[in-house]
Design an enzyme around this catalytic site. Structure first.
Site, PDB file in Angstrom:
ATOM      1  N   ASN A  46       0.754  -1.248   0.025  1.00  0.00           N
ATOM      2  CA  ASN A  46       0.031   0.033   0.081  1.00  0.00           C
ATOM      3  C   ASN A  46       0.839   1.318   0.017  1.00  0.00           C
ATOM      4  OD1 ASN A  46      -1.709   1.920   0.680  1.00  0.00           O
ATOM      5  ND2 ASN A  46      -2.268   1.403   2.539  1.00  0.00           N
ATOM      6  N   TRP A  47       0.981   1.818  -1.236  1.00  0.00           N
ATOM      7  CA  TRP A  47       1.861   3.037  -1.526  1.00  0.00           C
ATOM      8  C   TRP A  47       1.467   4.208  -0.571  1.00  0.00           C
ATOM      9  CZ3 TRP A  47       4.036   3.077  -7.085  1.00  0.00           C
ATOM     10  CH2 TRP A  47       4.629   1.600  -7.398  1.00  0.00           C
ATOM     11  N   LYS A  48       0.153   4.196  -0.337  1.00  0.00           N
ATOM     12  CA  LYS A  48      -0.663   5.395   0.461  1.00  0.00           C
ATOM     13  C   LYS A  48      -0.154   6.683  -0.715  1.00  0.00           C
ATOM     14  CE  LYS A  48       0.081   3.123   4.752  1.00  0.00           C
ATOM     15  NZ  LYS A  48       0.098   3.247   6.317  1.00  0.00           N
ATOM     16  N   HIS A 107      -9.458   1.348   4.970  1.00  0.00           N
ATOM     17  CA  HIS A 107      -8.050   1.438   5.510  1.00  0.00           C
ATOM     18  C   HIS A 107      -8.326   2.382   6.803  1.00  0.00           C
ATOM     19  CE1 HIS A 107      -3.817   2.464   6.547  1.00  0.00           C
ATOM     20  NE2 HIS A 107      -3.705   1.341   5.862  1.00  0.00           N
ATOM     21  N   GLU A 147      -6.461   4.682   7.919  1.00  0.00           N
ATOM     22  CA  GLU A 147      -6.129   6.269   7.657  1.00  0.00           C
ATOM     23  C   GLU A 147      -7.370   6.868   7.015  1.00  0.00           C
ATOM     24  OE1 GLU A 147      -2.462   5.584   5.348  1.00  0.00           O
ATOM     25  OE2 GLU A 147      -1.838   4.880   7.468  1.00  0.00           O
ATOM     26  N   GLU A 158      -5.093  -4.894  10.474  1.00  0.00           N
ATOM     27  CA  GLU A 158      -3.953  -3.817  10.794  1.00  0.00           C
ATOM     28  C   GLU A 158      -4.264  -3.032  12.012  1.00  0.00           C
ATOM     29  OE1 GLU A 158      -2.153  -2.610   6.766  1.00  0.00           O
ATOM     30  OE2 GLU A 158      -3.792  -1.045   7.311  1.00  0.00           O
ATOM     31  N   GLY A 185       2.755   2.005  10.932  1.00  0.00           N
ATOM     32  CA  GLY A 185       3.968   3.115  10.700  1.00  0.00           C
ATOM     33  C   GLY A 185       4.683   3.557  12.204  1.00  0.00           C
ATOM     34  N   SER A 220       3.966  -2.416  10.286  1.00  0.00           N
ATOM     35  CA  SER A 220       5.368  -2.467  10.447  1.00  0.00           C
ATOM     36  C   SER A 220       5.712  -3.910  10.306  1.00  0.00           C
ATOM     37  CB  SER A 220       5.761  -2.225  11.770  1.00  0.00           C
ATOM     38  OG  SER A 220       5.240  -0.605  12.279  1.00  0.00           O
ATOM     39  N   GLY A 252       2.919  -1.059   4.353  1.00  0.00           N
ATOM     40  CA  GLY A 252       3.195   0.425   3.875  1.00  0.00           C
ATOM     41  C   GLY A 252       4.654   0.888   3.627  1.00  0.00           C
ATOM     42  N   GLY A 253       5.288   1.317   4.646  1.00  0.00           N
ATOM     43  CA  GLY A 253       6.733   1.741   4.697  1.00  0.00           C
ATOM     44  C   GLY A 253       7.635   0.605   3.783  1.00  0.00           C
TER      45      GLY A 253
HETATM   46  P1  13P Z   1       3.379   0.147   7.641  1.00  0.00           P
HETATM   47  O1  13P Z   1       3.774  -0.980   7.038  1.00  0.00           O
HETATM   48  O2  13P Z   1       4.057   1.471   7.346  1.00  0.00           O
HETATM   49  O3  13P Z   1       3.329   0.191   9.150  1.00  0.00           O
HETATM   50  O4  13P Z   1       1.870   0.528   7.169  1.00  0.00           O
HETATM   51  C1  13P Z   1       1.058  -0.507   7.302  1.00  0.00           C
HETATM   52  C2  13P Z   1      -0.284  -0.207   6.512  1.00  0.00           C
HETATM   53  O5  13P Z   1      -1.105   0.685   6.852  1.00  0.00           O
HETATM   54  C3  13P Z   1      -0.540  -0.785   5.380  1.00  0.00           C
HETATM   55  O6  13P Z   1      -1.750  -0.489   5.031  1.00  0.00           O
END
Ligand code: 13P
Length: 256
Positions: A10-12, A98, A100, A170, A176, A216, A237-238
């Site tokens: 997920n590149w956000k 998600h 967010e 999640e 993050g 994470s 994510g990251g």
């Molecule tokens: P991180 O891997 O950066 O913690 O993010 C997880 C996430 O929200 C994937 O959708």
């Protein structure tokens, strides 16, 4: 029941079209050895980056996802995206609900449900996100929160629909933050989600649903997490923002 691993990046709100193209050009070489039968590898770029990524991954084992979908076919919904627009670009997966979007953009279980239904109707695989906040975990309300999100987000789905859905667990406190849930704690929660799906849709369906862990997840914890009985992959994510870290994560997740 064996469930195929699914690792989705997920590149956000990261990567321009040029940056996204460069990332997947590198990534496709690094993951070329991963058999399609062993894992689904998905990248979910921002909308404006999808076309360039679609072109770059043609003929590779990388599949394409989006980060949202609206329930209407078209119309006056400023800032939203419709199924046809994603379809035309070769998108196959859509992340829905998600945390967010729930936290910052007013997403609710009811809107999640509408988006899931629209995604299914258009033939996408929805990746439906659920997860508790830190205060909910600490207050002993994790299961109640997850139950409400699953019941609301998946309301009205048939068994057949559910056979096409991926669930992503999640924990919001792990996103993050570098604080991954331990494999034991993640497994305990995934098991709860599995039992809830079994109750809602019957065991034959529930046992087949793939449940990703997100929060994470990195190359060095992927193997232990995916080794758990009810953890079937990751939503990343990251670590998905660089080709080498994402490729290492994918390889570790499927390592024997
Ligand atoms: P991180 O891997 O950066 O913690 O993010 C997880 C996430 O929200 C994937 O959708």
């Amino acid at each position: 029941m064996s469930r195929k691993v699914i690792i989705a990046g997920n590149w956000k709100m990261n990567k321009t079209a040029a940056e996204g193209k460069a990332l997947v050009e590198e990534l496709k070489k690094l993951v070329a050895d991963v058999p399609v039968a062993k894992a689904d590898i998905v990248v979910c770029p921002p909308f404006t980056t999808i076309a360039a990524v679609a072109e770059a991954i043609k003929g590779s084992n990388i599949r394409l996802g989006a980060q949202n979908i609206h329930w209407a076919a078209n119309g006056a919904f400023t800032g939203e995206i419709a199924a046809d627009m994603l379809k035309e670009l070769g998108v196959e997966y859509v992340i829905i609900g998600h945390s967010e979007r729930r936290q910052y953009f007013g997403e609710t279980d009811a809107t999640v449900n509408q988006r899931v239904k629209a995604a299914l109707a258009a033939g996408f695989t929805p990746i439906v996100c659920v997860g508790e906040m830190l205060e909910e975990r600490e207050g002993g309300r994790t299961e109640k929160v997850l139950f409400t999100q699953l019941e609301g987000g998946l309301a009205g789905l048939t068994k057949e629909d559910m056979g096409k859905v991926v669930v992503a667990y999640e924990p919001v406190w792990a996103i993050g933050t570098g604080k991954t849930a331990t494999p034991e704690l993640a497994e305990e929660t995934h098991n709860y989600i599995r039992q809830t799906l079994n109750d809602m849709f019957g065991k034959e369906i529930g046992e087949g649903v793939r449940i990703q862990y997100g929060g994470s997840m990195k190359a060095d914890n992927a193997k232990e997490l995916v080794a758990q009985r009810n953890i079937d992959g990751g939503l990343i994510g990251g670590a998905a923002l660089k080709a080498d870290s994402f490729s290492a994560l994918v390889h570790n997740a499927i390592a024997e």
